[in-house]
Design a protein around this motif. Structure first.
Motif: not given
Length: 875
Positions: A734, A758, A766, A768-769, A772-773
């Motif tokens: 991170d 990412q 993955a 949820e990431r 957010k992106l």
């Protein structure tokens, strides 16, 4: 589009155009929200007028019609018929002049087809059918004409005004406007039209052709990017020289221009004399671009330049012939890249793409021949089948004829058809006529979808010293093609002794041996080839250099594959033997074999890792395990998580077993000198970073990756370390991500890499990431590069992350529905993972199908998305 169901277009219905456009004069009065386009055409009947007058049909979409005049007289409403997508002049004379004035809104054009605004600049994308969004015109590739284009705009806002051909006039107008007029002397279809207007920096150079002509080279970029153009200009000059030396093709205009834009659906476009590029295939310097970026830029620039002959001077008659220009040109750019870098590594890269994605396309609901029989939306047929498989088909002709005779055929093709719109049959016929050969059996490659299988049966007669190879071909049924005719398949072959020597080959009936490699031509469903004077049972080396795009079932044992990994004299086959052995090991683990590292695979891995005589780039490829996508294609029912876990087990076990050797090789490959864009330096970095990717999986090795990230003086090493940290969720990953963002957030192309690393991370969470992106302030749905870097990276390059959570299928459907309103081309290409819904377990299958059905129920869905979804559900 209208509420009615989109209709298919069929090759069998092709007819020649009723009218020729002798010339067209275009005038663009540019305004971001209200551009006026005036088109003046000289039109002549392409049929016998004595048979009666035929209507003149012009295509047009999303246009405001201002006026129509014929032979200088206004045409009233009763003199034409207009619909959502056509303007029809019902009974024109056999020869006439037609003026059509339209108005368009480039700022509202989020589909990026036709004329649109990108970064404050005007640019166009007309392939395949974008010209109809500019003005009314018979927008088909067999309507070729000579364009004269005048571009008018505010001088302060748009000092640069570009179009195809040569600049013939310019001047100042009132109210601070100016104009430039361009004339293109070459006949071309409307899809090759281009226009650019803006405030751009120009990097100029020149090239002297083989006949001594000086050509001006101009590369246009946004201000601030001038220092990222040196590699692109050097690549262009290398491509121009190579095309002269290898194909005898000389550039014909006085100026060659390239413009880099940020918002572009494709990689680049070969518009005659004015190529428009996605900026990621132009802009590069060591600090911002990886080695692969440099290689891709060189290859794409070469591809678009080579189109000047294989696509522009000789173009396709209709869109069913798309592979005529794209397959041939991909083959040419592949040859070029092989000559500029490593032939073996380039071949491996090409075949890896073919196997992981094109073979999947062949096995899916969108399977189609490289010359399709029909389509609903032509944008959906800019596929790997058209491009990559099309190139493999041209490569097979090259293999069958040899380089000299292939050159004779290409020379005849260009001479015979210069200035024409032709078919794939015309290309093959030129090869036949130039060399006196019969390639009629070869036509099945153009007509049939699917990936052929070649099954091998081997037998050795020690008493007679005869070795028999029986080859059997088959091709699975595909939509609309339940039965397949046999293809002509060149199988490049050698026989290796148990000591690893290539044996001299003499086929039965021959008087003497003819070298140690033969091209066996498989024409029938099965054929037997008998080799004489073979002293002991050999190991066959089959399909060398991947001489045909088929699935080979060679019947090799694990021991034979390990033998080929260590002794094969064909670099591609040596790599492939390792891939097949690793594939077997991984599949056995998925099927429940004990979790232990296969000794044969481990020994071969160690032997290759320790061999410093081999090309480092080739070693890097040999150490890589088959990608998860390729493993999935080799299984009847796909379990993405089981594939990921089994592959990861092998990767970690190899890293643990060969820890010291990997660390030693990593250290030895450190490059103390300045960064160089040269094959040997890139090969060393490739292998060093391959070693790092293995090492970082082990406890205590993340600091090595973080140290490389901190010390990296180039994007290749920086990205390799960042990927290693992020994809393994290693300590301090991170911290590295935050540092990378702070350093590069103002560079759009580098920021795409930050998003993609990412989105492609396979660790749990993955979805949820990625959500957010999408909420990140730097994300936008309006830029195709940014969409591909997040949504595309997640759904197409992260099978474990994407398939871990069933909600990801709903997520993807939501994104496609949103994207379809903005950019149907990009939306349709994101559908690919859902189209293979039948290959998964019941729970995944049901949700995927439900989401496809939901997309199909959306009102006013585009024809792009409709075709893919409807075919996927019907398959």
């Amino acid at each position: 589009m209208s509420e009615s169901q989109p209709q298919a277009v069929y090759l069998k219905d092709y007819t020649a155009p009723d009218y020729r456009i002798e010339t067209i004069n275009l005038r663009f009065d540019l305004d971001p929200e209200a551009t006026t386009v005036t088109s003046r055409m000289e039109v002549r009947a392409n049929y016998d007028p004595a048979e009666g007058r035929r209507p003149f049909v012009l295509n047009g979409q999303e246009l405001e019609l201002v006026s129509v005049s014929m032979d200088h007289d206004p045409v009233g409403d009763e003199g034409y018929e207009i619909s959502d997508d056509t303007l029809v002049i019902p009974h024109p004379p056999a020869h006439f002049h037609l003026e059509v004035v339209t108005r368009i809104n480039p700022s509202a054009n989020t589909a990026l087809e036709g004329l649109y605004v990108s970064g404050g600049n005007f640019c166009t994308q007309c392939e395949a059918e974008g010209f109809r969004k500019i003005t009314y015109f018979p927008d088909r590739p067999d309507v070729m004409t000579r364009f004269t284009t005048t571009v008018v705009a505010d001088r302060k806002e748009y000092p640069v005004l570009l179009s195809n051909g040569d600049r013939i006039d310019s001047g100042e107008l009132e109210d601070g406007r100016h104009y430039v007029t361009w004339h293109d002397p070459s006949l071309k279809p409307s899809y090759l039209f281009a226009l650019v207007a803006g405030d751009l920096a120009c990097i100029a150079d020149h090239f002297t052709t083989m006949s001594g002509k000086e050509v001006k080279l101009e590369l246009y970029v946004q201000y601030g990017n001038e220092d990222k153009t040196e590699h692109a200009m050097r690549s262009l000059k290398k491509a121009m020289r190579w095309d002269e030396e290898v194909y005898g093709r000389e550039y014909d205009l006085n100026t060659y221009m390239i413009v880099a834009v940020d918002d572009f659906n494709m990689g680049a476009m070969e518009n005659k004399g004015l190529n428009i590029f996605n900026s990621r295939f132009i802009l590069a310097k060591p600090e911002t671009a990886t080695d692969m970026d440099f290689v891709n830029i060189e290859g794409v620039i070469a591809h678009e330049y080579f189109h000047n002959w294989s696509g522009n001077r000789v173009t396709c008659r209709d869109w069913f012939q798309l592979s005529l220009k794209e397959g041939f040109t991909v083959f040419r750019d592949s040859q070029f890249t092989a000559d500029m870098t490593s032939p073996a590594v380039k071949r491996i890269d090409d075949v890896s793409l073919l196997r992981t994605r094109q073979f999947a396309e062949d096995a899916g609901p969108m399977a189609h021949p490289i010359r399709p029989d029909s389509y609903v939306e032509i944008n959906n047929f800019y596929t790997l089948t058209i491009y990559e498989k099309g190139a493999e088909v041209v490569r097979m002709i090259h293999t069958l004829l040899g380089p000299e005779r292939f050159r004779k055929g290409s020379d005849l093709y260009f001479k015979r058809h210069d200035g024409q719109a032709v078919t794939t049959d015309d290309f093959v016929r030129a090869m036949e006529d130039a060399n006196g050969v019969d390639l009629s059996r070869f036509s099945h490659w153009y007509e049939q979808a699917g990936t052929p299988r070649v099954e091998v049966e081997r037998a050795y007669d020690a008493a007679a010293k005869q070795y028999r190879l029986t080859l059997r071909q088959s091709c699975p049924p595909t939509p609309g093609q339940p039965e397949k005719a046999p293809c002509q398949i060149p199988v490049k072959t050698a026989l290796l002794s148990r000591e690893g020597a290539a044996l001299p080959l003499r086929l039965a009936g021959e008087s003497q041996a003819g070298g140690s490699e033969r091209v066996l031509v498989l024409n029938e469903p099965d054929q037997t080839f008998i080799f004489e004077e073979i002293p002991a049972e050999p190991v066959p080396s089959l399909l060398r250099a991947f001489s045909a795009p088929v699935k080979l079932e060679g019947g090799y044992s694990d021991e034979e594959l390990a033998f080929l990994m260590g002794n094969e004299t064909d670099d591609f086959n040596r790599w492939d033997a390792g891939q097949q052995l690793a594939l077997r090991v991984i599949v056995r683990l998925i099927e429940g074999a004990p979790r232990e590292l296969d000794r044969g695979l481990s020994a071969a891995f160690g032997k290759i890792l320790a061999d410093d005589r081999l090309d480092p780039a080739l070693v890097a490829e040999a150490l890589a395990l088959p990608p998860e996508e390729y493993i999935a294609e080799c299984m009847d029912e796909v379990d993405p998580l089981a594939i990921h876990e089994a592959r990861q087990f092998v990767r970690i076990a190899l890293a643990e077993t060969h820890h010291e050797a990997l660390a030693a090789r990593y250290t030895a490959l450190a490059d103390p000198g300045p960064y160089r864009v040269e094959a040997d330096a890139m090969g060393r970095r490739r292998l060093r970073n391959a070693c790092l990717a293995y090492l970082v999986q082990l406890e205590g090795e993340s600091e090595r990756a973080f140290a490389q990230y901190e010390a990296a003086g180039n994007m290749t090493d920086s990205m390799a370390a960042l990927v290693a940290l992020v994809h393994n969720a290693a300590p301090r990953y991170d911290e590295a991500l935050q540092h990378f963002y702070q350093r590069w957030h103002e560079d759009p192309l580098v920021l795409d890499k930050w998003f993609a690393v990412q989105a492609a991370a396979p660790a749990p969470g993955a979805l949820e990431r990625v959500r957010k992106l999408l909420d990140h302030p730097d994300f936008t749905m309006r830029n195709p590069n940014r969409v591909r870097s997040v949504i595309g990276a997640f759904v197409m390059r992260n099978p474990a992350g994407f398939h871990r959570d069933l909600a990801a299928y709903t997520f993807l459907a939501d994104q496609i529905i949103s994207l379809d309103r903005l950019n149907p081309q990009v939306a349709a290409r994101m559908l690919d993972p859902l189209t293979r819904w039948k290959r998964y377990d019941e729970s995944r299958r049901n949700v995927m199908k439900e989401e496809l059905e939901r997309i199909l129920r959306v009102p006013r869905i585009s024809s792009d998305v409709y075709e893919v979804v409807s075919k996927s559900l019907a398959a």
